[in-house]
Design a protein around this motif. Structure first.
Motif, PDB file in Angstrom:
ATOM      1  N   GLU A   1      46.904  46.198  37.723  1.00 42.12           N
ATOM      2  CA  GLU A   1      45.681  45.493  37.374  1.00 42.12           C
ATOM      3  C   GLU A   1      44.641  46.398  36.759  1.00 42.12           C
ATOM      4  O   GLU A   1      44.418  47.491  37.291  1.00 42.12           O
ATOM      5  CB  GLU A   1      45.091  44.854  38.618  1.00 42.12           C
ATOM      6  CG  GLU A   1      45.484  43.550  38.619  1.00 42.12           C
ATOM      7  CD  GLU A   1      44.989  42.345  39.189  1.00 42.12           C
ATOM      8  OE1 GLU A   1      43.782  42.109  39.183  1.00 42.12           O
ATOM      9  OE2 GLU A   1      45.885  41.632  39.577  1.00 42.12           O
TER      10      GLU A   1
ATOM     11  N   GLU B   1      45.795  44.593  22.811  1.00 47.26           N
ATOM     12  CA  GLU B   1      47.095  44.109  23.302  1.00 47.26           C
ATOM     13  C   GLU B   1      48.220  44.494  22.349  1.00 47.26           C
ATOM     14  O   GLU B   1      49.327  44.807  22.768  1.00 47.26           O
ATOM     15  CB  GLU B   1      47.056  42.580  23.501  1.00 47.26           C
ATOM     16  CG  GLU B   1      46.361  42.195  24.793  1.00 47.26           C
ATOM     17  CD  GLU B   1      46.147  40.694  24.954  1.00 47.26           C
ATOM     18  OE1 GLU B   1      46.312  39.953  23.956  1.00 47.26           O
ATOM     19  OE2 GLU B   1      45.801  40.281  26.075  1.00 47.26           O
TER      20      GLU B   1
ATOM     21  N   VAL C   1      42.438  51.106  29.547  1.00 46.77           N
ATOM     22  CA  VAL C   1      43.903  51.079  29.487  1.00 46.77           C
ATOM     23  C   VAL C   1      44.478  52.476  29.741  1.00 46.77           C
ATOM     24  O   VAL C   1      45.452  52.636  30.470  1.00 46.77           O
ATOM     25  CB  VAL C   1      44.375  50.519  28.123  1.00 46.77           C
ATOM     26  CG1 VAL C   1      45.850  50.777  27.906  1.00 46.77           C
ATOM     27  CG2 VAL C   1      44.084  49.031  28.027  1.00 46.77           C
TER      28      VAL C   1
ATOM     29  N   GLN D   1      48.529  45.571  26.831  1.00 50.37           N
ATOM     30  CA  GLN D   1      47.645  44.962  27.830  1.00 50.37           C
ATOM     31  C   GLN D   1      46.184  45.232  27.448  1.00 50.37           C
ATOM     32  O   GLN D   1      45.910  46.119  26.654  1.00 50.37           O
ATOM     33  CB  GLN D   1      47.918  45.520  29.225  1.00 50.37           C
ATOM     34  CG  GLN D   1      47.887  47.036  29.282  1.00 50.37           C
ATOM     35  CD  GLN D   1      48.068  47.591  30.684  1.00 50.37           C
ATOM     36  OE1 GLN D   1      48.024  46.843  31.651  1.00 50.37           O
ATOM     37  NE2 GLN D   1      48.255  48.891  30.792  1.00 50.37           N
TER      38      GLN D   1
ATOM     39  N   ARG E   1      40.384  42.456  22.007  1.00 49.28           N
ATOM     40  CA  ARG E   1      41.512  42.271  22.928  1.00 49.28           C
ATOM     41  C   ARG E   1      42.813  42.094  22.160  1.00 49.28           C
ATOM     42  O   ARG E   1      43.852  42.643  22.528  1.00 49.28           O
ATOM     43  CB  ARG E   1      41.271  41.036  23.810  1.00 49.28           C
ATOM     44  CG  ARG E   1      42.369  40.822  24.849  1.00 49.28           C
ATOM     45  CD  ARG E   1      42.107  39.624  25.709  1.00 49.28           C
ATOM     46  NE  ARG E   1      41.983  38.407  24.912  1.00 49.28           N
ATOM     47  CZ  ARG E   1      41.599  37.227  25.397  1.00 49.28           C
ATOM     48  NH1 ARG E   1      41.276  37.110  26.671  1.00 49.28           N
ATOM     49  NH2 ARG E   1      41.507  36.180  24.612  1.00 49.28           N
TER      50      ARG E   1
END
Ligand code: W6P
Length: 339
Positions: free
Chosen positions: A182, A129, A174, A134, A125
């Protein structure tokens, strides 16, 4: 072209053959030698990948050569995984690096699977990110309903494999949901049975075509977008841009920048008689199953053997399909021995 001195490492170890193992000085010297060897060979994945690229540029590539390279690299890297397991095991037990209280070298007799999942997720993550601003969240489900799922294993291997599949899943999510506020969550299901401990990662990242599923594990397929190349990726390979800059320092690191993440992860799984299987639904998402052996007595080391059949693998003509369409499922070959 970079050279890695396997002969030198062999000689360095061989020099200890007749030394007294109970002599403190001998042990210190030996530990130093082991650490030197680990360092000397830490970039082998990149070196080999670069070699494959240069070979392709010089001699070209076809399906037959690609299949032989697959056979060779699977065996070569499996060999490397096993020798580095021994080397790092010695370094962890006799070196001066402080050790995890519960572990015996890298082996954890109570390896906490949820903790591995969580560590791998956080690491992936973080990278996702950084590159995509994100990252999807994660739901963890255990079939038992309890939080603790443990067994005897090498946590760094599990974390390394999961880190790799998390990166792939995150990037797919992504990119597939680019303009959405979302992101659909990733889901991990952990189940422990009599024989298998299975970790399944589900993503809703749009999946990959059936035809491509096998290719995810091919070195020659992954090498297509090159590390020095900073343009557009094929959507199927080198899932995270970081892949191209990171280096392989064993299971805990970010891995080579050549899109070798999945083939190497599958080798880590197979090393102790497990497996890594991708099952995808194009248009929806992908499930990845990591199969591990619950019983350490079954988790035997898988090693390539060398015999006359091996050399024949490099000489034999490619198996010709006798089916009307050129399918791949009737041509697959098992590339290892089982212990
Ligand atoms: C994808 C492709 C892939 C490979 C490995 C793990 C997860 C995923 N998701 O779309």
């Amino acid at each position: 072209m970079l050279k890695v001195r396997y002969d030198l490492s062999f000689k360095e170890v061989q020099a200890f053959q007749d030394k007294d193992p109970d002599d403190k000085k001998v042990l210190t010297d030996f530990s130093k030698t082991i650490q030197d060897i680990l360092n000397r060979h830490s970039y082998v994945v990149e070196t080999m990948a670069q070699g494959v690229i240069e070979m392709e540029d010089t001699y070209g590539m076809d399906d037959k050569i690609s299949e032989r390279i697959q056979y060779f690299l699977d065996r070569f890297y499996m060999n490397r995984i096993s020798i580095r397991m021994l080397l790092t095991q010695h370094a962890a037990l006799f070196g001066n690096i402080s050790n995890h209280p519960r572990r015996i070298g890298h082996i954890d007799p109570n390896c906490d699977v949820i903790e591995c999942v969580s560590n791998a997720f956080k690491a992936a993550r973080h990278i996702c990110e950084h590159y995509h601003m994100q990252a999807p969240d994660l739901d963890i489900v255990t079939a038992e309903g309890s939080k603790i799922v443990d067994f005897v294993y090498v946590p760094s291997h599990i974390e390394h494999i999961l880190f790799e599949v998390f990166k792939n899943a995150m990037r797919a999510v992504v990119e597939f949901h680019r303009d959405k506020m979302e992101l659909p969550k990733l889901k991990i299901i952990v189940a422990k049975g009599q024989q298998d401990l299975t970790i399944k990662l589900c993503d809703q990242g749009g999946g990959v075509p059936y035809k491509v599923q096998d290719k995810l594990f091919q070195y020659m397929y992954s090498t297509a977008p090159r590390p020095q190349y900073t343009g557009h990726d094929s959507p199927l390979v080198g899932y995270m841009d970081i892949d191209r800059f990171a280096h392989d320092n064993g299971p805990a690191s970010l891995m080579a920048g050549y899109g070798y993440g999945l083939p190497l992860s599958r080798l880590y799984a197979r090393y102790f008689q497990g497996d890594l299987v991708v099952s995808s639904m194009e248009g929806y998402g992908t499930d990845v199953y990591l199969y591990l052996k619950v019983n350490s007595s079954e988790a035997n080391e898988c090693l390539p053997i060398y015999n006359t059949t091996t050399s024949r693998m490099y000489e034999a003509e490619k198996v010709v399909s006798d089916w009307s369409s050129s399918t791949t499922w009737n041509q697959s070959i098992r590339t290892y021995c089982t212990a």
